[in-house]
Write an enzyme that holds these catalytic residues in place. Structure first.
Site, short mmCIF file in Angstrom:
data_model
loop_
_atom_site.label_atom_id
_atom_site.label_comp_id
_atom_site.label_asym_id
_atom_site.label_seq_id
_atom_site.Cartn_x
_atom_site.Cartn_y
_atom_site.Cartn_z
CE1 TYR A 503 2.91 6.41 -0.10
CE2 TYR A 503 2.30 4.64 -1.37
CZ TYR A 503 3.15 5.22 -0.73
OH TYR A 503 4.62 4.73 -0.65
CD GLU A 539 5.74 1.55 -1.06
OE1 GLU A 539 5.24 2.51 -1.63
OE2 GLU A 539 6.23 0.66 -2.07
C1 GCB Z 1 4.28 3.54 -4.25
C2 GCB Z 1 5.61 2.73 -4.86
C3 GCB Z 1 6.62 3.58 -4.73
C4 GCB Z 1 6.28 5.11 -4.88
C5 GCB Z 1 5.33 5.48 -3.88
C6 GCB Z 1 5.06 6.80 -4.02
O1 GCB Z 1 3.26 2.61 -3.97
O2 GCB Z 1 5.80 1.48 -4.43
O3 GCB Z 1 7.76 3.41 -5.76
O4 GCB Z 1 7.64 5.86 -4.59
O5 GCB Z 1 4.15 4.73 -4.09
O6 GCB Z 1 5.50 7.77 -3.39
O7 GCB Z 1 3.72 7.03 -5.02
#
Ligand code: GCB
Length: 658
Positions: A503, A539
């Site tokens: 992220y 992700e």
């Molecule tokens: C992640 C998780 C997920 C969360 C996402 C977030 O890494 O796997 O379950 O919802 O980040 O939005 O923080």
């Protein structure tokens, strides 16, 4: 567990290392056939949450002995649904402990009088720990909120004059360090701040711990000698499809089996006899993912016909299983389906919606699949737990490839790496593989999401878990999803594909979108250098509140979410030429979470709102996914129906209405 366990935490038998399933019996989806009937118990059930201090009043007063209304007031509760959002009561919304469900039903006379009929109660999912009674008699217990379980209730319903049947299900949603997902109960003992006995449920995952009877509950019948399980694996040899079958029978050792493989037109293309064998299908129609072929998701039907000799005379049982012929393989930089490179362009989902929470809902399912097809998504991950069987069936039918994930999310405490947890995790993988092994859409197992895989016990834990999963199913690769630093990740050496979540410019470097290309490229290069395995960006994403706008982009605006994705795409477009084999957006839709200052009525990283309306990013991804499909195609068909710039929407892209 709040309220304690009324029985033992089910241990499902010794593990047979490398020898297939240790579970007793199969878990075939209950389908109607000439020998099988179904009776759905969906609709309104009676319900009560046990608000007593120790949450054990229901057991102390044996609420299962008599109709629930006799032991106190009840609420109407729809099934399937989570109970949490059903009322206006905040206490019920965040209730922890035992809740009680009850339903009375009348059985067809034949079911209660014909001793050659086996009557089975099947619960699609009860989150988290469930105890089941029929007419006050204990018939089943099950741990785990995302997989089905059954009880043979024939003797009970056939033992008396009654044709009515009262089903009581007590469900406890407490999560402990040894449940999956894990959690812990924290007792707040400072009486200057909290009332006596105050406790909260702590979890380490980012979705609301909805509970209740989340999936259909039904009764079905089979003959007393019956087809208990079928295992299908497939291969392709120069255009000839090879279908290997293994069939397990219960109830008699004296039986004959005939199997027929039928094509879509109902024509028999291969047949066999006996409990196991190989069927050869010359010029087979392969099961292709959506957008990879003009006719994706081709399914044959395997008709299994059993005839047995029993003391009561001859018995027949019939079961039909959809079968897709396809292969899956992994090289050091590719993911191959039917020998062709496959690039995952899709989403992560949740089972989540307004009002019903995690309750299964046909309209929602059809809407979601229409959105997936509209988007041009060819895959999703069942983040962070197994989804309903009906979801998996639609994936088979529409060619949506699945990374099938266990509920191993939020494994962060050292206690959750001990033997008790590992044993349970192995059993959950057995239940998951047993349920989903025959779905052609499932191309990979994911044993966990973002565990603390750098902690010392994680190495042994994941080595054991992955080896066991591979022994259960040698035909599919296994992964777990990581966010750890690549060199510190003790589980990564054992996976077949690296799935990595990141992220950038969201949880750090807030607002600095310009650092994403460098950081993401470094992430990929480090992982590939260390492991030489294909990588999926499993992700990535950013929260945006629908209709919040700001340009230049600021966090939480639709513009920021869009720009962040575009920065990721720059690098993905480079690295997919080398070893990156997929990208899955976090998340398909906004979803509910626990309350925290970081969450605005839930997680807003959806490209659709929780009500399934598109944000700007849905259009961005739609354009990208159709373009990717075009570029990663190998069939000339794709070039005709997809264009480089503006997607062309043909009828094929819409989900047929049945
Ligand atoms: C992640 C998780 C997920 C969360 C996402 C977030 O890494 O796997 O379950 O919802 O980040 O939005 O923080």
């Amino acid at each position: 567990m709040v309220g304690g366990s009324a029985g033992t935490w089910a241990v499902l038998g010794p593990l047979l290392w490398g020898c297939g399933l240790a579970l007793q019996g199969g878990m075939l989806y209950p389908r109607e056939s000439a020998s099988r009937e179904r009776k759905e118990l969906n609709g309104l059930w009676s319900f009560r949450a046990d608000f007593s201090d120790n949450r054990r009043q229901g057991f102390e007063q044996q609420w299962y002995r008599a109709p629930l209304r006799e032991s106190g007031p009840t609420l109407d509760m729809p099934v399937p649904s989570s109970f949490n959002d059903m009322g206006q009561d905040e206490q019920l919304r965040r209730f922890i402990g035992w809740v009680w469900y009850e339903r009375e039903t009348t059985l067809p006379q034949r079911w209660t009088q014909d001793l050659g009929t086996r009557v089975v109660l099947r619960i699609g999912s009860a989150h988290y720990y469930a105890i089941v009674w029929v007419n006050g008699v204990h018939v089943a217990e099950h741990e785990g909120g995302h997989l089905p379980f059954e009880a043979d209730i024939s003797k009970l319903v056939q033992s008396g004059p009654l044709s009515s049947c009262r089903i009581t299900i007590a469900i406890n949603n407490t999560l402990t360090p040894h449940t999956l997902p894990p959690g812990n109960i924290i007792y707040k003992t400072d009486t200057s701040k909290y009332p006596k006995g105050y406790f909260v449920q702590n979890t380490n995952f980012d979705f609301f711990n909805y509970a209740g009877l989340h999936r259909p509950v039904l009764l079905y019948t089979t003959p007393t000698t019956y087809i208990d399980d079928i295992t299908i694996t497939t291969n392709v040899d120069q255009g000839t499809g090879l279908v290997y079958y293994q069939i397990f029978i219960q109830g008699s050792d004296h039986f004959q089996l005939e199997v027929y493989l039928l094509d879509k037109d109902g024509k028999v293309v291969a047949q066999g006899t006996g409990g196991q064998g190989q069927l050869r299908v010359p010029s087979a129609h392969l099961w292709w993912p959506y957008m990879m072929h003009e006719h994706p998701a081709y399914l044959y039907s395997l008709e299994v016909r059993l005839t047995a000799q029993t003391a009561a005379g001859p018995v027949s049982d019939f079961y039909t299983l959809p079968v897709g012929i396809r292969t899956v393989a992994v090289t050091k930089n590719q993911f191959l389906i039917n020998g062709k490179p496959f690039y995952f362009h899709g989403v992560n989902k949740h089972e989540d919606a307004d009002i019903r929470g995690k309750g299964f809902d046909w309209p929602l399912l059809v809407k979601d699949f229409n959105l997936l097809l509209w988007l041009g998504a060819n895959a999703f991950r069942t983040s962070h737990y197994p989804y309903a069987e009906e979801v998996m069936q639609l994936c088979d039918q529409y060619g949506i490839v699945v990374i099938d994930e266990s509920p191993g999310v939020g494994i962060v405490l050292v206690q959750s790496y001990g033997n008790v947890s590992l044993q349970h995790h192995l059993e959950v993988m057995e239940e998951l593989v047993r349920r989903d092994k025959n779905h052609p859409a499932v191309v990979m197992w994911s044993v966990a999401n973002e565990p603390t895989s750098f902690l010392q016990p994680a190495g042994y834990y994941f080595k054991t878990l992955i080896a066991h999963t591979k022994a259960l199913d040698p035909t599919r690769p296994v992964t777990f999803v990581t966010n750890a630093n690549c060199e510190a990740d003790l589980g990564a050496p054992y996976v077949d594909v690296i799935c990595v979540n990141s992220y950038y410019s969201w949880y750090h470097d807030y607002g600095h979108l310009e650092v994403i290309p460098l950081q993401l490229a470094t992430q990929f290069e480090d992982w590939y250098k260390t492991y030489q395995k294909p990588i999926i960006q499993s992700e990535y994403g950013a929260d945006s509140i629908a209709a919040f706008h700001h340009d230049p982009p600021l966090m939480f605006s639709e513009e920021y979410q869009k720009s962040l994705l575009e920065q990721y795409h720059l690098v993905l477009d480079e690295k997919r030429k080398e070893y990156v084999v997929g990208e899955l957006i976090w998340n398909f839709a906004d979803f509910m979470t626990d309350q925290s200052p970081q969450r605005v009525l839930g997680n807003k990283k959806g490209i659709f709102t929780r009500q399934r309306q598109p944000k700007s990013t849905a259009f961005l991804l739609r354009e990208r996914y159709w373009k990717l499909a075009n570029e990663t195609r190998y069939q000339p068909w794709a070039a005709k129906s997809l264009c480089e710039k503006e997607p062309v929407y043909s009828v094929k892209q819409e989900l047929p209405l049945h």
